[in-house]
Design a protein around this motif. Structure first.
Motif, mmCIF file in Angstrom:
data_model
loop_
_atom_site.group_PDB
_atom_site.id
_atom_site.type_symbol
_atom_site.label_atom_id
_atom_site.label_comp_id
_atom_site.label_asym_id
_atom_site.label_seq_id
_atom_site.Cartn_x
_atom_site.Cartn_y
_atom_site.Cartn_z
ATOM 1 N N THR A 97 21.372 -71.921 47.148
ATOM 2 C CA THR A 97 20.624 -70.806 47.385
ATOM 3 C C THR A 97 20.255 -70.358 48.800
ATOM 4 N N THR A 98 19.252 -71.323 49.300
ATOM 5 C CA THR A 98 18.513 -71.327 50.550
ATOM 6 C C THR A 98 19.591 -71.168 51.367
ATOM 7 N N ARG A 154 17.888 -72.419 57.741
ATOM 8 C CA ARG A 154 16.395 -71.452 58.785
ATOM 9 C C ARG A 154 17.373 -71.681 60.157
ATOM 10 N N ARG A 177 17.457 -75.544 44.912
ATOM 11 C CA ARG A 177 17.098 -74.858 46.059
ATOM 12 C C ARG A 177 17.845 -74.967 47.247
ATOM 13 N N LEU A 195 13.225 -66.070 44.664
ATOM 14 C CA LEU A 195 13.697 -67.416 44.909
ATOM 15 C C LEU A 195 12.834 -68.015 44.201
ATOM 16 N N ALA A 196 11.744 -68.300 45.128
ATOM 17 C CA ALA A 196 10.838 -68.968 44.246
ATOM 18 C C ALA A 196 10.458 -68.990 43.172
ATOM 19 N N SER A 214 24.380 -66.102 46.694
ATOM 20 C CA SER A 214 23.848 -66.739 46.391
ATOM 21 C C SER A 214 23.094 -66.173 45.042
ATOM 22 N N ASP A 262 8.552 -71.468 52.741
ATOM 23 C CA ASP A 262 10.036 -71.785 53.217
ATOM 24 C C ASP A 262 11.319 -71.055 52.318
ATOM 25 N N ILE A 263 10.347 -70.201 51.866
ATOM 26 C CA ILE A 263 11.806 -69.355 50.954
ATOM 27 C C ILE A 263 11.304 -68.350 50.608
ATOM 28 N N ASP A 264 12.123 -67.407 50.372
ATOM 29 C CA ASP A 264 12.051 -66.199 49.862
ATOM 30 C C ASP A 264 11.438 -65.660 48.503
#
Length: 113
Positions: free
Chosen positions: A103-104, A107, A100, A19-20, A78, A14-16
């Motif tokens: 920075t996310t 959606r 998180r 980033l994860a 970000s 669900d995130i880049d």
């Protein structure tokens, strides 16, 4: 600290992925843009190969500031928790529990949901 992977060893979908990984390895951040090797700059969420190449070139001439970085990439908001520049240090940002969410990007709604 959040985990970089789930129970199966996979990054969350669900995130880049960068980033994860960064959220799971907070001890490696923030990265000093003016001193970090290319390989570490490529791990910073929001920095791609072109931006890193531009950073490497620009920092040969002078120490980069946040304004300089904003001209080299469009994802400066970000980047802030993950970087140090000549005039920026993310005091306590990397340790925030809500990093998180901060920075996310929001959606996008699905067309056919």
């Amino acid at each position: 600290m959040q985990q970089a992977t789930d129970a199966d060893g996979m990054l969350p979908l669900d995130i880049d992925p960068k980033l994860a990984w960064a959220l799971g390895h907070r001890e490696r951040f923030p990265v000093d843009i003016n001193r970090a090797p290319r390989e570490m700059l490529l791990r910073v969420p929001g920095l791609g190969t072109r931006a890193v190449a531009a950073i490497m070139q620009a920092r040969r001439c002078h120490r980069l500031r946040l304004d300089d970085l904003s001209r080299l990439t469009r994802f400066i908001s970000s980047l802030r928790p993950f970087i140090i520049t000549a005039d920026w240090r993310p005091t306590l940002l990397i340790d925030r529990l809500d990093l998180r969410a901060r920075t996310t990007p929001p959606r996008q709604m699905e067309l056919f949901g």
